[in-house]
Design a protein around this motif. Structure first.
Motif, mmCIF file in Angstrom:
data_model
loop_
_atom_site.group_PDB
_atom_site.id
_atom_site.type_symbol
_atom_site.label_atom_id
_atom_site.label_comp_id
_atom_site.label_asym_id
_atom_site.label_seq_id
_atom_site.Cartn_x
_atom_site.Cartn_y
_atom_site.Cartn_z
ATOM 1 N N GLY A 11 0.802 -1.224 0.000
ATOM 2 C CA GLY A 11 0.000 0.000 0.000
ATOM 3 C C GLY A 11 0.829 1.265 0.000
ATOM 4 N N TYR A 12 2.067 1.199 -0.459
ATOM 5 C CA TYR A 12 2.980 2.341 -0.327
ATOM 6 C C TYR A 12 2.512 3.573 -1.097
ATOM 7 C CZ TYR A 12 4.988 1.583 -5.009
ATOM 8 O OH TYR A 12 5.168 1.467 -6.363
ATOM 9 N N ARG A 13 1.721 3.395 -2.151
ATOM 10 C CA ARG A 13 1.241 4.553 -2.902
ATOM 11 C C ARG A 13 0.342 5.449 -2.056
ATOM 12 N NH1 ARG A 13 4.607 5.480 -6.975
ATOM 13 N NH2 ARG A 13 4.591 3.900 -8.611
ATOM 14 N N GLN A 14 -0.185 4.907 -0.963
ATOM 15 C CA GLN A 14 -1.065 5.681 -0.094
ATOM 16 C C GLN A 14 -0.295 6.462 0.963
ATOM 17 O OE1 GLN A 14 -4.230 5.705 -0.969
ATOM 18 N NE2 GLN A 14 -3.845 4.148 -2.548
ATOM 19 N N ALA A 15 1.013 6.271 1.055
ATOM 20 C CA ALA A 15 1.805 7.014 2.047
ATOM 21 C C ALA A 15 1.852 8.492 1.671
ATOM 22 C CB ALA A 15 3.213 6.441 2.125
ATOM 23 N N THR A 16 1.628 9.352 2.649
ATOM 24 C CA THR A 16 1.586 10.790 2.400
ATOM 25 C C THR A 16 2.504 11.529 3.375
ATOM 26 O OG1 THR A 16 -0.219 11.219 3.966
ATOM 27 C CG2 THR A 16 -0.835 10.571 1.709
ATOM 28 N N GLU A 17 2.684 12.831 3.131
ATOM 29 C CA GLU A 17 3.506 13.665 3.999
ATOM 30 C C GLU A 17 2.688 14.365 5.077
ATOM 31 O OE1 GLU A 17 5.401 16.081 0.944
ATOM 32 O OE2 GLU A 17 7.272 14.985 1.286
ATOM 33 N N GLU A 18 1.481 13.927 5.311
ATOM 34 C CA GLU A 18 0.658 14.486 6.381
ATOM 35 C C GLU A 18 1.287 14.177 7.745
ATOM 36 O OE1 GLU A 18 -3.879 13.889 5.180
ATOM 37 O OE2 GLU A 18 -2.674 12.091 4.828
ATOM 38 N N PRO A 19 0.909 14.918 8.784
ATOM 39 C CA PRO A 19 1.346 14.558 10.137
ATOM 40 C C PRO A 19 0.847 13.162 10.514
ATOM 41 C CG PRO A 19 0.465 16.782 10.096
ATOM 42 C CD PRO A 19 0.142 16.174 8.761
ATOM 43 N N ALA A 20 1.600 12.490 11.372
ATOM 44 C CA ALA A 20 1.246 11.124 11.752
ATOM 45 C C ALA A 20 -0.164 11.033 12.321
ATOM 46 C CB ALA A 20 2.259 10.593 12.755
#
Length: 398
Positions: free
Chosen positions: A378-387
């Motif tokens: 699911g790495y395409r769903q990783a974002t730079e948002e806060p944890a």
């Protein structure tokens, strides 16, 4: 008596919270019968989602309100800042003790004391390497090592027998500085070590990848399970790393484990969307744990090279490989996996130590082709948002 319950008193930051019943102590699927006279447990560092919760088939009380947890990530991405951010969002995270000294683990525990968190240990389960295969592999890697002026050893660097990854020193740290939850990956710890950690009041959690491993964990007296699918990023938690990890969808794996044992389940592997969370919970998981989804958040210690690769649309997907460490792990496909996966022998931690200097040099040089780019499907769903934003968004499946 059959109706007696093992009791756990929970606290967060030293403040006492209501006593919580964690189910019949004589339940053969949660404790061996020899544990029936176990006294009430000591305080832990965890707050509770509610009192009067039994462990047989319903949510365990040691988990926080938000059912999306920050998974342990060894090798840099997991940080005290990430754990603190998860707690602030109403979730919890795990410090990873893997590849750290016992003093470093103690320092990280001190840094996050006062919030709900757990510690993950890489448990003893060595994977010996064949010497001839090791030397052949090292010779094959030499051209890539030469790029960074690294001379590869001719013989394996192994952990001391019986003490992988500083195991005994880390057990001592957790006895001296008790935490609420201790989880284990790679192996089921010896009974004496489980007893020592249980005496601190810790809830003990085992990573498993199949129903058979779940049964083994239940028989050993573990309190709960992390059920990890083959889609997970980083090392597989399989207890039998020479055998193929079954490609079973996470909801199906959770259902199979729940049918096999009466232990709470935290589902992990390939979770990138709220729909993935919903499917795991519907299959019987109490909560889910995510790692890849957090790799790009500011609180993670992910290297800049790794972050850039996760965002690179030219990347063609993930592969499961032993080329970097001699143990199966999932990461982004790159030149290293293409060139060496078919050549790499099994052998952990020998191959981990062999390639580690080269990988560190590659990360520093911005070279993603010689770096272990651990990532789940699911790495395409990783974002730079806060944890906290990521965990809360994923939890909106409820």
């Amino acid at each position: 008596s059959p109706g007696r319950r093992a009791v756990l008193r929970l606290r967060c930051g030293g403040r006492g919270l209501p006593t919580v019943a964690l189910g019949p102590a004589t339940n053969p699927r949660t404790r061996p019968s020899s544990q029936a006279t176990e006294p009430p447990r000591a305080s832990s560092h965890f707050r509770t989602a509610g009192a009067g919760v039994t462990i047989g088939g319903v949510p365990p009380s040691f988990l926080p309100d938000l059912p999306v947890l920050a998974a342990p990530m060894a090798g840099g991405p997991g940080t005290p800042e990430l754990v603190a951010a998860a707690a602030k969002a109403g979730s919890m995270g795990f410090l990873s003790a893997g590849y750290k000294t016992a003093d470093a683990v103690a320092g990280e525990i001190a840094a996050v004391d006062g919030v709900p968190f757990g510690v993950n240990l890489l448990a003893p389960n060595p994977l010996p390497v064949d010497l001839a295969e090791f030397r052949s592999y090292a010779r094959g890697l030499a051209p890539d090592a030469d790029r960074y002026g690294i001379t590869l050893p001719a013989t394996p660097v192994e952990d001391p027998p019986g003490d992988p990854d500083g195991w005994h020193d880390k057990i001592d740290v957790l006895r001296a500085h008790p935490v609420g939850v201790v989880s284990f990956t790679f192996g089921i710890p010896p009974a004496a070590d489980l007893a020592a950690l249980r005496a601190t009041g810790a809830v003990l959690v085992q990573t498993v990848t199949s129903a058979a491993e779940a049964r083994a964990a239940a028989e050993a007296g573990l309190d709960a399970l992390v059920v990890q699918s083959a889609a997970a990023g980083g090392h597989s938690g399989t207890l039998t790393p020479r055998e193929p990890v079954p490609e079973v969808p996470l909801p199906d794996l959770v259902a199979a484990v729940r049918a096999a044992v009466d232990l709470p389940v935290v589902a992990a592997g390939g979770i990138g969307t709220a729909a993935d969370v919903a499917a795991a919970l519907a299959a019987g998981a109490t909560a889910v744990a995510v790692g890849t989804a957090l790799l790009r958040c500011a609180e993670a210690g992910t290297s800049a090279t790794h972050r850039a690769a996760l965002a690179d649309l030219a990347r063609t997907g993930t592969v499961r490989t032993r080329a970097f460490t001699g143990r199966p792990a999932r990461g982004l496909r790159n030149e290293f996996t293409d060139r060496y996966d078919g050549l790499a022998p099994y052998g952990y931690p020998a191959l981990h130590h062999l390639t580690s200097p080269m990988r560190k040099a590659a990360a520093a040089a911005g070279d993603p082709e010689r770096l272990h780019l651990w990532a789940g499907t699911g790495y395409r769903q990783a974002t730079e948002e806060p944890a906290g934003t990521i965990l809360t968004r994923l939890a909106n499946a409820r």
